[in-house]
Motif scaffolding. Structure first.
Motif, mmCIF file in Angstrom:
data_model
loop_
_atom_site.group_PDB
_atom_site.id
_atom_site.type_symbol
_atom_site.label_atom_id
_atom_site.label_comp_id
_atom_site.label_asym_id
_atom_site.label_seq_id
_atom_site.Cartn_x
_atom_site.Cartn_y
_atom_site.Cartn_z
ATOM 1 N N ARG A 1 0.255 -1.551 -0.247
ATOM 2 C CA ARG A 1 0.052 0.259 -0.281
ATOM 3 C C ARG A 1 0.958 1.426 0.063
ATOM 4 O O ARG A 1 1.836 1.046 0.505
ATOM 5 N N GLY A 2 0.344 2.230 -0.832
ATOM 6 C CA GLY A 2 1.508 3.747 -0.639
ATOM 7 C C GLY A 2 2.219 3.299 -1.920
ATOM 8 O O GLY A 2 2.425 2.753 -2.553
ATOM 9 N N GLU B 1 -1.746 6.360 2.290
ATOM 10 C CA GLU B 1 -2.287 5.212 2.411
ATOM 11 C C GLU B 1 -1.178 3.926 2.702
ATOM 12 O O GLU B 1 -1.237 2.725 3.560
#
Length: 161
Positions: free
Chosen positions: A51-52, A95
């Protein structure tokens, strides 16, 4: 009266591999951490589950990102409570920070200092043991503008941080 023990460490900047090896001194450290009622460390990495994306200051090599298994290694080492408010908490953006929250919660690892908004980031964590309880509040004064957590407004959600 029972005696309560707390083991305090500094930054856990573990980006790969087990944080505690099978060498004698490392085994002694593991025993110390596991023997304490509470063992604290500052989680100075973003455990990533994909994520991110790296923020602009992190892409040049300043990011501290690890595979999510680093959390298992830290828990196995004996750490029982984590501070997460630090200058690397947002290395993978919002995120990534929210992913860290999810990964810690999924493993039942108590933490403080980050959250989905200012209320969550300010919230203390309480950890109970047979000998007593611990409350942890974590904060940081080092972060980029716009990375600080913010409360919601009537029209917008709060900002994670």
């Amino acid at each position: 009266m029972s005696r309560l023990t707390v083991a305090l460490s500094g930054d856990a900047m573990v980006t790969r591999g087990a944080p505690i090896t099978d060498e004698p001194a490392a085994r002694d450290l593991r025993a110390l951490l596991r023997g304490a009622d509470f063992a604290f460390t500052n989680l100075e990495v973003v455990p990533s589950a994909g994520r991110g994306h790296p923020v602009h200051n992190a892409a040049g090599g300043g990011a501290l990102v690890a595979e999510e298994g680093v959390l298992d290694g830290l828990g196995d080492a004996g750490f029982t409570v984590f501070g997460c408010a630090n200058n690397h908490a947002l290395d993978m953006g919002v995120e990534g920070l929210l992913g860290t929250v999810d990964l810690l919660r999924a493993r039942g690892l108590p933490f403080a200092g980050i959250g989905a908004d200012l209320t969550g980031a300010r919230r203390p964590v309480y950890v109970d043991r047979p000998g007593g309880s611990l409350a942890l509040i974590a904060c940081s004064a080092t972060y980029l503008p716009g990375q600080e957590a913010a409360p919601p407004s009537p029209d917008l959600p709060g900002r994670p941080g």
